[in-house]
Design an enzyme around this catalytic site. Structure first.
Site, PDB file in Angstrom:
ATOM      1  CE  LYS A   1      -3.745  -2.507   2.063  1.00 51.59           C
ATOM      2  NZ  LYS A   1      -4.653  -2.884   3.177  1.00 51.59           N
TER       3      LYS A   1
ATOM      4  CG  ASP B   1      -9.688  -0.565   4.491  1.00 53.60           C
ATOM      5  OD1 ASP B   1      -9.293  -1.125   3.147  1.00 53.60           O
ATOM      6  OD2 ASP B   1      -9.020  -0.778   5.454  1.00 53.60           O
TER       7      ASP B   1
ATOM      8  CD  GLN C   1      -3.351  -4.272   6.167  1.00 53.36           C
ATOM      9  OE1 GLN C   1      -3.655  -3.473   5.705  1.00 53.36           O
ATOM     10  NE2 GLN C   1      -3.724  -5.525   5.599  1.00 53.36           N
TER      11      GLN C   1
END
Ligand code: GUN
Length: 284
Positions: free
Chosen positions: A52, A119, A96
């Site tokens: 990422k 997200d 995460q």
């Protein structure tokens, strides 16, 4: 033989487009930034987070990295998120997953400002998707829509079957296909006549999490087949998907390979969500 849907190429195209859009925002004095939080040192998560950060670098998005020790408390994590929620210089926040067992994942996701939820996991984001309001969409299903559109697969009016009902892929996938005017069926582990339903699909999205569970006998001649699974096989540690590629590609019209299909799209769409976050927060 099915045409291959090249996710690696399409994701590179998208990242190049984002790079250009970010450059234009920069010219207007607007920066795009993503805060990435990793708690602990799970090897797979570390690889994902590094990928990422690399994608941020490629697209010109500033990545702010928070690598916290495994022992970080829930309170400490929530207070960091609170700080980032209030920081105007931060456009997107990504925590995460999975988090260590002593931290309540649901509580953490809910603590992220929905306007920074790149997200798309916050219940507010999920709700916005289901009523068609502007908001962030989970990156993997958003990437699948892009794969279909950029491979000239028409969705409107088509029979779309999603196998799998996870919050991150199956359910948002179904909502997105519906938004594109597909006729959508969701199948899952209790579905009784799976083969009959799957083999009526013009677009079949498989997100089950079991290696090669869907073979050519589940697929309609000429269908577009999207394989979300990724597994390491016993045979030489090669990667495979939820779809048995060899038999499926004999029947399908278009198919995503594993690797190089859906996988690369997730990060490309994350970059797009960060760009959109900056646009939205700057009143565009
Ligand atoms: N862990 C595995 N996939 C994901 C993802 O898409 N987002 C986050 N935050 N964590 C993950």
């Amino acid at each position: 033989m099915a045409e291959i849907i090249d996710g690696k190429k399409i994701s590179t195209d998208i990242k190049n487009e984002i790079k250009e859009k970010v450059r234009k925002l920069n010219e207007e004095g607007i920066e795009v930034s993503l805060a990435v939080i990793l708690v602990g040192s799970d090897p797979a998560s570390t690889v994902y987070v590094n990928n990422k950060k690399k994608a941020c670098e490629f697209t010109g998005i500033k990545s702010l990295s928070y690598e916290l020790p495994e022992e970080t408390t829930e309170e400490e994590l929530l207070s960091l998120i609170e700080k980032l929620n209030n920081d105007k210089a931060v456009n997107g926040i990504l925590v995460q997953l999975p988090l260590p067992g002593h931290i309540n994942e649901d509580k953490v996701i809910r603590s992220i400002n929905p306007d920074k939820d790149v997200d798309g996991f916050h219940p507010e984001s999920v709700g916005r998707l289901s009523i068609g309001a502007r908001g962030f969409v989970s990156c993997t299903p958003a990437g699948i829509i892009e794969l279909l559109k950029r491979s000239d697969v028409e969705i409107e009016g088509k029979n779309c079957v999603v196998i799998g009902r996870s919050n991150i892929v199956g359910k948002p996938m179904a909502m997105l296909l519906l938004r594109e005017n597909g006729t959508v069926t969701i199948c899952h582990s209790r579905t009784k006549n799976l083969k009959e339903i799957a083999s009526a699909a013009d677009i079949l999205v498989v997100a089950v999490g079991k290696p090669r569970i869907i073979d050519g006998s589940y697929i309609k001649e000429g269908a577009a087949v999207i394989d979300v699974g990724i597994h390491r096989t016993g045979e030489g540690n090669k990667l495979c998907g939820d779809v048995d590629y060899a038999s499926a590609s004999e029947v399908a019209g278009k198919i995503t390979p594993v690797p190089g299909g859906v996988g690369p799209m997730t990060i490309a769409m994350l970059m797009n969500n960060c760009y959109e976050a900056a646009v939205m927060q700057n009143g565009r």
